[in-house]
Design a protein around this motif. Sequence first.
Motif, mmCIF file in Angstrom:
data_model
loop_
_atom_site.group_PDB
_atom_site.id
_atom_site.type_symbol
_atom_site.label_atom_id
_atom_site.label_comp_id
_atom_site.label_asym_id
_atom_site.label_seq_id
_atom_site.Cartn_x
_atom_site.Cartn_y
_atom_site.Cartn_z
ATOM 1 N N LEU A 253 9.655 2.403 -8.239
ATOM 2 C CA LEU A 253 8.841 1.660 -8.635
ATOM 3 C C LEU A 253 9.268 0.320 -8.386
ATOM 4 C CD1 LEU A 253 6.524 0.832 -10.890
ATOM 5 C CD2 LEU A 253 7.839 -0.041 -12.448
ATOM 6 N N ARG A 254 8.253 -0.632 -7.920
ATOM 7 C CA ARG A 254 7.778 -1.833 -7.029
ATOM 8 C C ARG A 254 7.402 -2.681 -7.558
ATOM 9 N NH1 ARG A 254 12.175 0.812 -5.507
ATOM 10 N NH2 ARG A 254 13.522 0.894 -3.850
ATOM 11 N N PRO A 255 7.665 -3.808 -7.426
ATOM 12 C CA PRO A 255 6.077 -4.921 -8.076
ATOM 13 C C PRO A 255 5.813 -5.087 -7.183
ATOM 14 C CG PRO A 255 8.357 -5.847 -7.355
ATOM 15 C CD PRO A 255 9.165 -4.501 -6.928
ATOM 16 N N GLY A 256 4.281 -5.083 -7.557
ATOM 17 C CA GLY A 256 3.279 -5.400 -6.192
ATOM 18 C C GLY A 256 1.787 -6.352 -6.690
ATOM 19 N N PHE B 40 0.900 -1.115 0.412
ATOM 20 C CA PHE B 40 -0.066 -0.068 0.064
ATOM 21 C C PHE B 40 1.081 0.984 0.045
ATOM 22 C CE2 PHE B 40 -2.014 2.963 3.172
ATOM 23 C CZ PHE B 40 -2.437 3.647 2.636
ATOM 24 N N ARG B 41 2.004 1.022 0.848
ATOM 25 C CA ARG B 41 2.234 2.622 1.262
ATOM 26 C C ARG B 41 3.253 2.584 -0.262
ATOM 27 N NH1 ARG B 41 2.364 4.149 5.620
ATOM 28 N NH2 ARG B 41 1.639 3.296 7.520
ATOM 29 N N ASN B 42 4.020 1.888 -0.903
ATOM 30 C CA ASN B 42 4.304 1.236 -2.338
ATOM 31 C C ASN B 42 3.966 2.196 -2.895
ATOM 32 O OD1 ASN B 42 6.937 0.194 -0.895
ATOM 33 N ND2 ASN B 42 6.047 -1.925 -1.968
ATOM 34 N N LEU B 43 2.638 1.908 -3.278
ATOM 35 C CA LEU B 43 1.002 2.040 -3.910
ATOM 36 C C LEU B 43 1.259 4.317 -4.058
ATOM 37 C CD1 LEU B 43 -1.250 2.610 -6.142
ATOM 38 C CD2 LEU B 43 -2.623 1.538 -4.536
ATOM 39 N N ASP C 215 0.857 -8.665 -27.465
ATOM 40 C CA ASP C 215 1.448 -10.507 -28.357
ATOM 41 C C ASP C 215 2.195 -10.724 -27.197
ATOM 42 O OD1 ASP C 215 3.238 -12.400 -29.190
ATOM 43 O OD2 ASP C 215 4.022 -10.741 -30.493
ATOM 44 N N GLY C 216 1.543 -12.113 -26.566
ATOM 45 C CA GLY C 216 1.519 -13.098 -25.671
ATOM 46 C C GLY C 216 2.933 -13.128 -24.810
ATOM 47 N N ASP C 217 3.441 -13.176 -26.157
ATOM 48 C CA ASP C 217 5.421 -13.597 -26.351
ATOM 49 C C ASP C 217 5.838 -13.307 -25.417
ATOM 50 O OD1 ASP C 217 4.020 -16.878 -27.524
ATOM 51 O OD2 ASP C 217 3.933 -15.998 -29.214
ATOM 52 N N ARG C 218 5.770 -11.820 -25.515
ATOM 53 C CA ARG C 218 6.507 -10.939 -25.213
ATOM 54 C C ARG C 218 6.733 -10.178 -23.840
ATOM 55 N NH1 ARG C 218 8.114 -7.050 -30.483
ATOM 56 N NH2 ARG C 218 10.740 -6.814 -29.225
ATOM 57 N N GLY C 219 5.318 -10.369 -22.733
ATOM 58 C CA GLY C 219 4.977 -10.125 -21.515
ATOM 59 C C GLY C 219 6.392 -10.235 -20.380
ATOM 60 N N ASP C 220 7.132 -11.297 -20.940
ATOM 61 C CA ASP C 220 8.325 -11.198 -19.803
ATOM 62 C C ASP C 220 9.158 -9.952 -20.248
ATOM 63 O OD1 ASP C 220 9.462 -13.802 -18.088
ATOM 64 O OD2 ASP C 220 10.992 -12.403 -18.536
ATOM 65 N N GLU C 221 9.153 -9.868 -21.492
ATOM 66 C CA GLU C 221 10.233 -8.924 -21.332
ATOM 67 C C GLU C 221 9.714 -7.420 -21.740
ATOM 68 O OE1 GLU C 221 11.351 -6.480 -26.308
ATOM 69 O OE2 GLU C 221 10.611 -8.650 -26.227
ATOM 70 N N LEU C 222 8.454 -7.297 -21.490
ATOM 71 C CA LEU C 222 7.890 -6.022 -21.156
ATOM 72 C C LEU C 222 8.147 -5.199 -19.909
ATOM 73 C CD1 LEU C 222 6.002 -3.333 -22.083
ATOM 74 C CD2 LEU C 222 3.724 -5.576 -21.852
ATOM 75 N N TRP C 223 7.716 -6.695 -19.042
ATOM 76 C CA TRP C 223 7.973 -6.584 -17.562
ATOM 77 C C TRP C 223 9.318 -6.201 -17.328
ATOM 78 C CZ3 TRP C 223 4.506 -7.517 -13.054
ATOM 79 C CH2 TRP C 223 5.350 -6.893 -12.217
ATOM 80 N N GLU C 224 10.012 -6.497 -17.353
ATOM 81 C CA GLU C 224 11.508 -6.535 -16.993
ATOM 82 C C GLU C 224 11.912 -4.926 -17.483
ATOM 83 O OE1 GLU C 224 13.157 -7.603 -14.867
ATOM 84 O OE2 GLU C 224 12.652 -9.755 -15.150
ATOM 85 N N ARG C 225 11.097 -4.805 -19.019
ATOM 86 C CA ARG C 225 10.932 -3.373 -19.220
ATOM 87 C C ARG C 225 11.135 -1.944 -18.552
ATOM 88 N NH1 ARG C 225 12.632 -2.624 -24.884
ATOM 89 N NH2 ARG C 225 12.258 0.689 -24.434
ATOM 90 N N ILE C 226 9.870 -2.076 -18.169
ATOM 91 C CA ILE C 226 9.074 -1.640 -17.651
ATOM 92 C C ILE C 226 9.733 -0.610 -16.120
ATOM 93 C CG2 ILE C 226 6.915 -0.912 -16.231
ATOM 94 C CD1 ILE C 226 5.004 -2.703 -18.519
ATOM 95 N N MET C 227 10.488 -2.191 -15.277
ATOM 96 C CA MET C 227 10.616 -2.381 -14.087
ATOM 97 C C MET C 227 12.596 -1.636 -14.238
ATOM 98 S SD MET C 227 8.460 -3.353 -11.544
ATOM 99 C CE MET C 227 9.884 -3.002 -10.097
#
Length: 399
Positions: free
Chosen positions: A249-252, A68-71, A229-241
């Motif tokens: 930014l934190r995962p949550g 919550f605090r991160n948000l 494009d579901g094949d690029r989910g891992d790539e997108l997550w890492e780019r944003i983080m």
Amino acid sequence: MGREGDGDDSVTPDGVPRGSLEPHGVGFGTQIRRSPFFDATVRWGATGFSVYNHMYIPRDFGDPVQNFRNLVEAAILCDVGVERQVEITGPDAARFTQLLTCRDLSRMEVGQCKYVLITNAQGGLINDPVLLRLAEQRFWISTADSDVGLWAKGVAVHSELDVSIGEPDVSPLQLQGPRSRDVAEALLGPEIGDLGYFRLREVELDGIPLVVSRTGWSSELGYEIYLRDGDRGDELWERIMAVGQPFGLRPGHTSTIRRIEGAMLSYRADADEGTDPYELGLDRLVDLDAGADFIGAAALRRIRDEGVTRRQVGLVIDAEPLAGPNTTRWPVRRDGSTVGAVTSAVHSPRLDRNIALAIVSVDATAIGTRLEVATPSGPAAATVVELPFFDPGKSLATA
């Protein structure tokens, strides 16, 4: 909007329920789908999952108060791939989409999003999704936890309208919090910062096709990033983080604390097919006089004219801080008689109060009414208060 689950019924990444269910060895089979971001969330600390729309959704990244605090202090990235999109296309797509919802869509523009209610013939809620209009005859219904795609296909069979209904390869992430605009601009360029509230834009990130909207389930400034494009989910997550690290930014996971502070519905918790919009105070989303043809219009007109016997209220519960959100509905009593039930409850560290959403008899809805809630720890006094509990003007979300 009620689009992500709140419960404590979490499971490990291998599908084994945690907590009280774990000794029984209850597991989920391969019929439970994983989002394109599932592996990335596990790498980044997700330890518990719930099931929502027949998919896993991360519900545990550690201390929920820290989440919550991160948000509210910086930003979080949430896997909400469980928000499945029901795509409606074809020559009659606009007419058909209006048939599903009691909200008037006649002035909805291409590039606009709307929070809508999908009602059944009795006026009850089938779903409370966000609707996106990508083209004149192309809509996405970004669903809460119910099988809206099957409902829409059933309606289409008897509608005599020329439409196609399907589930596209689309999986959203939520980027939420006061620093989310900084992260979005660093990721996609400064022009994304001009995106208006409840507006969308189609963009591309180094060949990754996306739709970005100024929406979310947090009552904070935020964006939803729809991966196409579901094949690029891992790539997108890492780019944003990676881009978001300088901004904190934190995962949550979607915050139960913040959504109850904002009085945002969680479908199945706070509403279902037996709940109508008037009971929830959502009259503004029912356009009975706009001339639109939609399922449930006759029932909703009758309910409006006759009035309701119960309504949603906010409660402050006078008790020791709740250890976590409720996992069952708690009876609400007045002078010894049951007058309703708490549907969602949690302790807000910011407000230093136990806050709750409840459905109670209309004669128990006046602000200041004293009630009693049967919590698992025993009866506790409660007071009816105004909703939402925090930022009533939505100044944070619309900033």
